[in-house]
Design a protein around this motif. Structure first.
Motif, PDB file in Angstrom:
ATOM      1  N   ASP A 106      15.430 -30.256 -34.042  1.00  0.00           N
ATOM      2  CA  ASP A 106      15.098 -29.740 -35.373  1.00  0.00           C
ATOM      3  C   ASP A 106      14.140 -30.737 -36.029  1.00  0.00           C
ATOM      4  O   ASP A 106      14.569 -31.708 -36.658  1.00  0.00           O
ATOM      5  CB  ASP A 106      16.349 -29.567 -36.223  1.00  0.00           C
ATOM      6  CG  ASP A 106      16.038 -29.012 -37.614  1.00  0.00           C
ATOM      7  OD1 ASP A 106      14.852 -28.722 -37.886  1.00  0.00           O
ATOM      8  OD2 ASP A 106      16.969 -28.890 -38.437  1.00  0.00           O
ATOM      9  N   PRO A 107      12.837 -30.527 -35.882  1.00  0.00           N
ATOM     10  CA  PRO A 107      11.865 -31.524 -36.348  1.00  0.00           C
ATOM     11  C   PRO A 107      11.495 -31.425 -37.822  1.00  0.00           C
ATOM     12  O   PRO A 107      10.540 -32.078 -38.257  1.00  0.00           O
ATOM     13  CB  PRO A 107      10.653 -31.251 -35.458  1.00  0.00           C
ATOM     14  CG  PRO A 107      10.740 -29.795 -35.144  1.00  0.00           C
ATOM     15  CD  PRO A 107      12.210 -29.465 -35.079  1.00  0.00           C
ATOM     16  N   ALA A 108      12.226 -30.654 -38.611  1.00  0.00           N
ATOM     17  CA  ALA A 108      11.828 -30.437 -40.008  1.00  0.00           C
ATOM     18  C   ALA A 108      11.771 -31.749 -40.788  1.00  0.00           C
ATOM     19  O   ALA A 108      10.801 -32.021 -41.508  1.00  0.00           O
ATOM     20  CB  ALA A 108      12.783 -29.455 -40.672  1.00  0.00           C
ATOM     21  N   ARG A 109      12.803 -32.581 -40.681  1.00  0.00           N
ATOM     22  CA  ARG A 109      12.811 -33.850 -41.403  1.00  0.00           C
ATOM     23  C   ARG A 109      11.743 -34.796 -40.864  1.00  0.00           C
ATOM     24  O   ARG A 109      11.103 -35.538 -41.619  1.00  0.00           O
ATOM     25  CB  ARG A 109      14.189 -34.513 -41.319  1.00  0.00           C
ATOM     26  CG  ARG A 109      15.269 -33.828 -42.147  1.00  0.00           C
ATOM     27  CD  ARG A 109      16.612 -34.519 -41.973  1.00  0.00           C
ATOM     28  NE  ARG A 109      16.554 -35.930 -42.329  1.00  0.00           N
ATOM     29  CZ  ARG A 109      17.471 -36.831 -41.968  1.00  0.00           C
ATOM     30  NH1 ARG A 109      18.514 -36.455 -41.226  1.00  0.00           N
ATOM     31  NH2 ARG A 109      17.359 -38.077 -42.352  1.00  0.00           N
ATOM     32  N   LEU A 110      11.546 -34.771 -39.571  1.00  0.00           N
ATOM     33  CA  LEU A 110      10.514 -35.600 -38.951  1.00  0.00           C
ATOM     34  C   LEU A 110       9.139 -35.207 -39.471  1.00  0.00           C
ATOM     35  O   LEU A 110       8.308 -36.076 -39.794  1.00  0.00           O
ATOM     36  CB  LEU A 110      10.581 -35.444 -37.432  1.00  0.00           C
ATOM     37  CG  LEU A 110       9.567 -36.220 -36.595  1.00  0.00           C
ATOM     38  CD1 LEU A 110       9.742 -37.716 -36.781  1.00  0.00           C
ATOM     39  CD2 LEU A 110       9.708 -35.843 -35.120  1.00  0.00           C
ATOM     40  N   ALA A 116       4.725 -37.637 -45.432  1.00  0.00           N
ATOM     41  CA  ALA A 116       4.829 -38.640 -46.491  1.00  0.00           C
ATOM     42  C   ALA A 116       4.248 -39.980 -46.061  1.00  0.00           C
ATOM     43  O   ALA A 116       3.719 -40.733 -46.890  1.00  0.00           O
ATOM     44  CB  ALA A 116       6.289 -38.807 -46.908  1.00  0.00           C
ATOM     45  N   ALA A 117       4.344 -40.301 -44.760  1.00  0.00           N
ATOM     46  CA  ALA A 117       3.986 -41.645 -44.290  1.00  0.00           C
ATOM     47  C   ALA A 117       2.517 -41.808 -43.937  1.00  0.00           C
ATOM     48  O   ALA A 117       1.943 -42.883 -44.169  1.00  0.00           O
ATOM     49  CB  ALA A 117       4.840 -42.012 -43.078  1.00  0.00           C
ATOM     50  N   VAL A 118       1.880 -40.778 -43.375  1.00  0.00           N
ATOM     51  CA  VAL A 118       0.582 -41.017 -42.731  1.00  0.00           C
ATOM     52  C   VAL A 118      -0.618 -40.823 -43.637  1.00  0.00           C
ATOM     53  O   VAL A 118      -1.745 -41.143 -43.252  1.00  0.00           O
ATOM     54  CB  VAL A 118       0.421 -40.138 -41.468  1.00  0.00           C
ATOM     55  CG1 VAL A 118       1.541 -40.401 -40.485  1.00  0.00           C
ATOM     56  CG2 VAL A 118       0.318 -38.649 -41.822  1.00  0.00           C
ATOM     57  N   GLY A 119      -0.413 -40.302 -44.845  1.00  0.00           N
ATOM     58  CA  GLY A 119      -1.523 -40.160 -45.780  1.00  0.00           C
ATOM     59  C   GLY A 119      -2.601 -39.229 -45.263  1.00  0.00           C
ATOM     60  O   GLY A 119      -2.325 -38.145 -44.743  1.00  0.00           O
ATOM     61  N   PRO A 196       4.982 -49.192 -39.552  1.00  0.00           N
ATOM     62  CA  PRO A 196       5.053 -48.043 -40.457  1.00  0.00           C
ATOM     63  C   PRO A 196       6.414 -47.908 -41.120  1.00  0.00           C
ATOM     64  O   PRO A 196       7.433 -48.340 -40.583  1.00  0.00           O
ATOM     65  CB  PRO A 196       4.795 -46.857 -39.525  1.00  0.00           C
ATOM     66  CG  PRO A 196       5.361 -47.303 -38.215  1.00  0.00           C
ATOM     67  CD  PRO A 196       5.039 -48.776 -38.140  1.00  0.00           C
ATOM     68  N   PRO A 197       6.438 -47.283 -42.298  1.00  0.00           N
ATOM     69  CA  PRO A 197       7.721 -46.931 -42.899  1.00  0.00           C
ATOM     70  C   PRO A 197       8.199 -45.604 -42.326  1.00  0.00           C
ATOM     71  O   PRO A 197       7.388 -44.818 -41.820  1.00  0.00           O
ATOM     72  CB  PRO A 197       7.368 -46.779 -44.380  1.00  0.00           C
ATOM     73  CG  PRO A 197       5.935 -46.292 -44.358  1.00  0.00           C
ATOM     74  CD  PRO A 197       5.300 -46.931 -43.159  1.00  0.00           C
ATOM     75  N   PRO A 198       9.487 -45.314 -42.415  1.00  0.00           N
ATOM     76  CA  PRO A 198      10.544 -46.243 -42.795  1.00  0.00           C
ATOM     77  C   PRO A 198      11.094 -46.944 -41.548  1.00  0.00           C
ATOM     78  O   PRO A 198      10.905 -46.471 -40.433  1.00  0.00           O
ATOM     79  CB  PRO A 198      11.596 -45.321 -43.400  1.00  0.00           C
ATOM     80  CG  PRO A 198      11.469 -44.064 -42.581  1.00  0.00           C
ATOM     81  CD  PRO A 198       9.999 -43.931 -42.240  1.00  0.00           C
ATOM     82  N   ALA A 285      -3.051 -48.707 -44.661  1.00  0.00           N
ATOM     83  CA  ALA A 285      -2.191 -48.427 -45.812  1.00  0.00           C
ATOM     84  C   ALA A 285      -0.749 -48.176 -45.382  1.00  0.00           C
ATOM     85  O   ALA A 285       0.202 -48.688 -45.995  1.00  0.00           O
ATOM     86  CB  ALA A 285      -2.731 -47.222 -46.576  1.00  0.00           C
ATOM     87  N   MET A 286      -0.581 -47.413 -44.325  1.00  0.00           N
ATOM     88  CA  MET A 286       0.754 -47.111 -43.826  1.00  0.00           C
ATOM     89  C   MET A 286       1.464 -48.390 -43.383  1.00  0.00           C
ATOM     90  O   MET A 286       2.647 -48.595 -43.685  1.00  0.00           O
ATOM     91  CB  MET A 286       0.662 -46.124 -42.667  1.00  0.00           C
ATOM     92  CG  MET A 286       1.998 -45.717 -42.072  1.00  0.00           C
ATOM     93  SD  MET A 286       1.814 -44.474 -40.760  1.00  0.00           S
ATOM     94  CE  MET A 286       0.974 -45.436 -39.492  1.00  0.00           C
TER      95      MET A 286
END
Length: 298
Positions: A106-110, A116-119, A196-198, A285-286
């Protein structure tokens, strides 16, 4: 190297690599292909470019019916193509560290976290396709993947990401480093940090470097980018990581505002010529944001 060009890592080797064409013209992501009794793909690049991998398999005459699809971790520049390849090769099996398996199912959260992370880099990505749970083999530290004439040993390497593993070819001694040995790409001097975050953790990353050193690798198969002789690259990366975190911490102490810290490093990135302006600046930036989050939690 032009995207899609299949190159043997050394004369007589059953291992090949290619640039799938992720992130425009930049030679950034490596995908490795084993032409072995049980063929394998190590890392998959972004889902955007999965057809390039399928074309490479065809070029090598590899039937994907019994293919092992092996992302080193579930960050989408490594696993974004897993669901697409699994769909195109319905008898293939996906091998991934147990900590990341649920994110392929389930890749939805990924996908949300990636956005959010990669800009600005998101323009290169495509939403990942889920992998059916029944087709995933979850890996743990010390497990092995059987490719018929060799085995890949599994070594958990959670410093860069909790779901990361590196793999060692037990026949040759070469190690697929994922992001645990940093970034070592054509046109970019030295070894560069990836933070990278997080979840970036300096102590964990340094422990991963030490673990790879203890494997005594004969070659380093970088995800970013291509094969390299070990030489002093692992020692260099440990030094680079510590210096990178220290430099971000010092600049935060000087400037105060995190946005100003990010802008300071982005304005001084020196990888624009190699990776293009969007990739180079967004990547910097990341990585700065990842260190800032680490400093907050340390």
């Amino acid at each position: 190297m032009e995207p899609g060009t299949v190159t043997r890592v050394s004369p007589g080797s059953a291992l090949y690599y290619l640039d799938p064409g992720a992130f425009g013209p930049a030679t950034y992501c490596s995908v490795y292909l084993y032409d072995t009794p049980r063929p394998a793909v190590i890392d998959t690049g972004l889902g955007t470019n999965y057809q390039t991998i399928l074309d490479a398999l065809e070029t090598l005459g590899i039937d994907c019916a019994d293919l092992a699809i092996v992302p080193t971790h579930v960050h989408l520049d490594h696993a974004g193509g897993a669901g697409y390849l699994a769909e195109a090769c319905p008898e293939a099996t996906v091998y991934v560290h147990e900590a990341g398996a649920s994110h392929l199912v389930d890749p939805a959260r990924l996908w949300a976290g990636t956005r959010a992370a990669v800009g600005e880099q998101i323009q290169y990505y495509i939403e990942p396709k889920p992998v059916p749970e029944a087709r995933i083999v979850e890996l743990g530290d010390g497990d092995r993947i059987d490719l018929g004439d060799r085995e890949l040993s599994v070594h958990h390497a959670p410093g860069h990401a909790f779901h990361q593993a590196v793999f060692q070819d037990q026949s040759t001694g070469g190690v697929f480093t994922a992001d645990a040995a940093g970034i070592h790409t054509p046109g970019v001097d030295g070894v560069r940090p990836t933070s990278p975050p997080p979840g970036f953790d300096l102590a964990g990353c340094l422990a991963d470097v030490e673990m790879i050193q203890e494997l005594d690798p004969t070659a380093l198969y970088y995800a970013h980018f291509g094969p390299a002789e070990p030489a002093d690259l692992l020692d260099e990366y440990a030094t680079v990581l510590e210096s990178w975190v220290e430099s971000v911490a010092d600049k935060r102490a000087e400037l105060g505002a995190d946005d100003a810290v990010v802008e300071y490093f982005v304005s001084r990135t020196d990888t624009v010529e190699a990776w293009g302006p969007v990739k180079a600046r967004a990547e910097t930036a990341m990585n700065v944001r990842g260190v800032l989050e680490y400093l907050d939690e340390a």
